[in-house]
Design an enzyme around this catalytic site. Structure first.
Site, PDB file in Angstrom:
ATOM      1  CB  SER A   1      -0.944  -0.011   1.206  1.00  0.00           C
ATOM      2  OG  SER A   1      -0.248   0.189   2.401  1.00  0.00           O
TER       3      SER A   1
ATOM      4  CG  HIS B   1      -0.867  -5.322   4.130  1.00  0.00           C
ATOM      5  ND1 HIS B   1      -0.482  -4.673   5.278  1.00  0.00           N
ATOM      6  CD2 HIS B   1      -0.251  -4.658   3.110  1.00  0.00           C
ATOM      7  CE1 HIS B   1       0.325  -3.669   4.964  1.00  0.00           C
ATOM      8  NE2 HIS B   1       0.473  -3.636   3.664  1.00  0.00           N
TER       9      HIS B   1
ATOM     10  CD  GLN C   1      -2.252  -1.306   5.019  1.00  0.00           C
ATOM     11  OE1 GLN C   1      -2.440  -1.001   3.848  1.00  0.00           O
ATOM     12  NE2 GLN C   1      -1.223  -0.846   5.710  1.00  0.00           N
ATOM     13  CD  GLU C   2      -0.509  -2.045   9.079  1.00  0.00           C
ATOM     14  OE1 GLU C   2       0.046  -1.654  10.131  1.00  0.00           O
ATOM     15  OE2 GLU C   2      -0.034  -1.859   7.947  1.00  0.00           O
TER      16      GLU C   2
ATOM     17  CD  GLU D   1       2.537  -4.994   7.682  1.00  0.00           C
ATOM     18  OE1 GLU D   1       1.970  -4.785   8.781  1.00  0.00           O
ATOM     19  OE2 GLU D   1       2.923  -4.072   6.939  1.00  0.00           O
TER      20      GLU D   1
ATOM     21  CG  ASP E   1      -1.715   1.929   8.413  1.00  0.00           C
ATOM     22  OD1 ASP E   1      -2.381   2.897   7.997  1.00  0.00           O
ATOM     23  OD2 ASP E   1      -0.707   1.505   7.820  1.00  0.00           O
TER      24      ASP E   1
ATOM     25  CD  GLU F   1       0.757   3.904   9.607  1.00  0.00           C
ATOM     26  OE1 GLU F   1       1.154   3.376  10.666  1.00  0.00           O
ATOM     27  OE2 GLU F   1       1.070   3.479   8.489  1.00  0.00           O
TER      28      GLU F   1
ATOM     29  CG  ASP G   1       2.715   5.031   5.818  1.00  0.00           C
ATOM     30  OD1 ASP G   1       3.739   5.360   5.213  1.00  0.00           O
ATOM     31  OD2 ASP G   1       2.219   3.882   5.732  1.00  0.00           O
TER      32      ASP G   1
ATOM     33  CE  LYS H   1       5.603   2.191   5.987  1.00  0.00           C
ATOM     34  NZ  LYS H   1       4.387   2.234   5.143  1.00  0.00           N
TER      35      LYS H   1
ATOM     36  CG  HIS I   1       7.084  -3.567   9.405  1.00  0.00           C
ATOM     37  ND1 HIS I   1       6.597  -4.826   9.666  1.00  0.00           N
ATOM     38  CD2 HIS I   1       6.014  -2.734   9.526  1.00  0.00           C
ATOM     39  CE1 HIS I   1       5.304  -4.762   9.912  1.00  0.00           C
ATOM     40  NE2 HIS I   1       4.928  -3.509   9.837  1.00  0.00           N
TER      41      HIS I   1
ATOM     42  CE  LYS J   1       2.866   0.301  10.525  1.00  0.00           C
ATOM     43  NZ  LYS J   1       1.686   0.686   9.711  1.00  0.00           N
TER      44      LYS J   1
HETATM   45  P1  PGA Z   1       3.095  -1.166   3.053  1.00  0.00           P
HETATM   46  O1  PGA Z   1       2.138  -1.128   4.316  1.00  0.00           O
HETATM   47  O2  PGA Z   1       4.450  -1.533   3.493  1.00  0.00           O
HETATM   48  O3  PGA Z   1       2.419  -2.206   2.210  1.00  0.00           O
HETATM   49  O4  PGA Z   1       3.040   0.209   2.439  1.00  0.00           O
HETATM   50  C1  PGA Z   1       2.547  -0.697   5.554  1.00  0.00           C
HETATM   51  C2  PGA Z   1       1.851   0.561   5.948  1.00  0.00           C
HETATM   52  O5  PGA Z   1       0.964   1.064   5.219  1.00  0.00           O
HETATM   53  O6  PGA Z   1       2.178   1.092   6.991  1.00  0.00           O
HETATM   54 ZN    ZN Z   2       0.635   2.791   6.707  1.00  0.00          ZN
END
Ligand code: PGA
Ligand code: ZN
Length: 398
Positions: free
Chosen positions: A40, A144, A152-153, A194, A230, A273, A300, A325, A353, A376
């Site tokens: 993503s 994911h 997503q998370e 993940e 997230d 996030e 992010d 990141k 990560h 994270k």
């Molecule tokens: P990605 O997802 O590494 O697939 O971008 C992680 C995130 O969105 O934090």
């Molecule tokens: Zn993210």
């Protein structure tokens, strides 16, 4: 001086190729690092090239500027050479994957040359006293995992843990409790990219399950375990319609802000996030003001570890935290500059990560070196535990 830079294609956790770099120095120092990869990904991230192409370009353009020219321990010098070799502002010539692998491998070679841990090389003699709280992805979907949650998370946040090792085990326990609850409800679930459970449940049920799991672990471990998210809002956002899509259900921007603010209240979220689209600084600013400083609103895809985008966010009051990141921006120097600008302006840096990872554990050192309050990096799976176990070792040796 750097004596050699070698590059090769290795596997990442999704079975895709990625770039690994090795840097050796005249004095016998050695460092090896590999680039992660997102699914993503933000629209404004530095460019990842096909590994073979990134390697060929970096060999041609970057390696000659490094070998015999720069000290491995001179991180700004290394990263300037990478930028000079590339010549674009998004690493589209040599690939951000080659750049970040070389940048991180040089840092490790620099640390090795001096005989000190990487976090100390990056952060200085006084680092290693404060440890980041790991945010553990326990349920997820979005980009994911297919057929799972829209958000997503769903993250466990063991904010009351007295040590990293307690925090890491608390997150693993939440992950296991989630599995027990799912099994109890006869819900089968595989895992997403993940390592989070990816059940075919709606987001409301996922909240219920994760809240129950964190409460159980809080009781068992005797310290506070909160929840985070997230949302990866850019992936939900339909720019043509101006709505966030949750399957059949859609929310316009005002409704999305209400929804997130209500979730923050209902689940006492400590961390959210990308609740909104990566182009909507204004909506981020509205939500940030609404939830107050108690909850981190983290950018992010909004900031992509980029100081220009962060400066715009600071100007507008968008978010109060930035995800870091290194591969989004291409070098450790750029990641450090983003952290420095964030901290100066009261934004909390959260080191992260990617969904595609390797055994590389550089980000564990980066988080300790910069006193990041959170990291994270998943909960289970070898490419995730590589970072978590490294944090445990750093804590043990510090
Ligand atoms: P990605 O997802 O590494 O697939 O971008 C992680 C995130 O969105 O934090
Ligand atoms: Zn993210």
């Amino acid at each position: 001086l750097i004596a050699d830079v070698s590059l090769r294609r290795i596997l990442d956790s999704r079975g895709n190729g990625t770039v690994e770099a090795e840097v050796t120095t005249d004095s016998g120092g050695f460092g090896r690092a590999a680039a992660p990869s997102g699914a993503s990904t933000g629209e404004y991230e530095a460019i990842e090239l096909e590994p073979a192409e990134a390697i060929a370009k970096a060999r041609e353009l970057a390696v000659p500027r490094l070998v015999g020219e720069v000290f491995a321990g001179d991180q700004r010098g290394v990263d300037q050479a990478l930028h000079g070799a590339d010549g674009t502002d998004d690493f589209s010539k040599i690939g951000a994957n080659s750049a970040v692998a070389i940048s991180m491998a040089a840092a490790k070679a620099g640390a090795d040359t001096q005989g000190i841990p990487l976090y100390q090389h990056l952060g200085g003699a006084f680092r290693g006293r404060n440890f980041p709280v790991p945010l553990g992805n326990v349920v997820g979907g979005g980009e994911h995992a297919a057929d799972a949650t829209h958000i997503q998370e769903f993250l466990a946040a063991p904010v009351g843990a007295p040590s990293v090792v307690d925090a890491v085990f608390a997150n693993a326990a939440v992950h296991q409790e989630v599995h027990d609850i799912l099994t109890g409800r006869d819900i089968a679930a595989g895992k997403g990219d993940e390592g989070a459970w990816a059940p075919s449940v709606d987001d409301a049920e996922a909240f219920e399950i994760v809240a129950e799991a964190t409460e159980r672990v809080e009781d068992e471990f005797g310290f506070e375990v909160r929840m985070g998210l997230d949302v990866a809002g850019a992936e939900l956002y339909d720019a043509d319609e101006g709505v966030y899509s949750y399957g059949e259900r859609t929310r316009d921007t005002a409704a999305q802000i209400d929804y997130i603010a209500d979730l923050v209240d209902e689940y006492d979220l400590v961390y959210v996030e990308d609740p909104l689209d990566e182009n909507d600084y204004e909506a981020f600013a509205d939500l940030t003001e609404r939830v107050g400083a108690e909850t981190l609103i983290c950018g992010d895809d909004l900031f992509v570890t980029n100081t220009d985008r962060l400066a715009e966010g600071i100007e507008q009051g968008a978010a109060n935290s930035i995800l870091i990141k290194p591969n989004q921006i291409g070098t450790l120097t750029d990641a450090f500059d983003a952290i420095e600008l964030a901290v100066e302006n009261g934004y909390e840096p959260v080191v992260s990560h990617r969904s595609g990872e390797t055994e590389d554990a550089t980000i564990a050192h980066l988080a300790v070196a910069t006193d990041a309050p959170f990291i994270k990096t998943g909960t289970v799976g070898g490419e995730r535990t590589a970072k978590l176990n490294e944090l445990i070792r750093i804590e043990d040796n510090a």
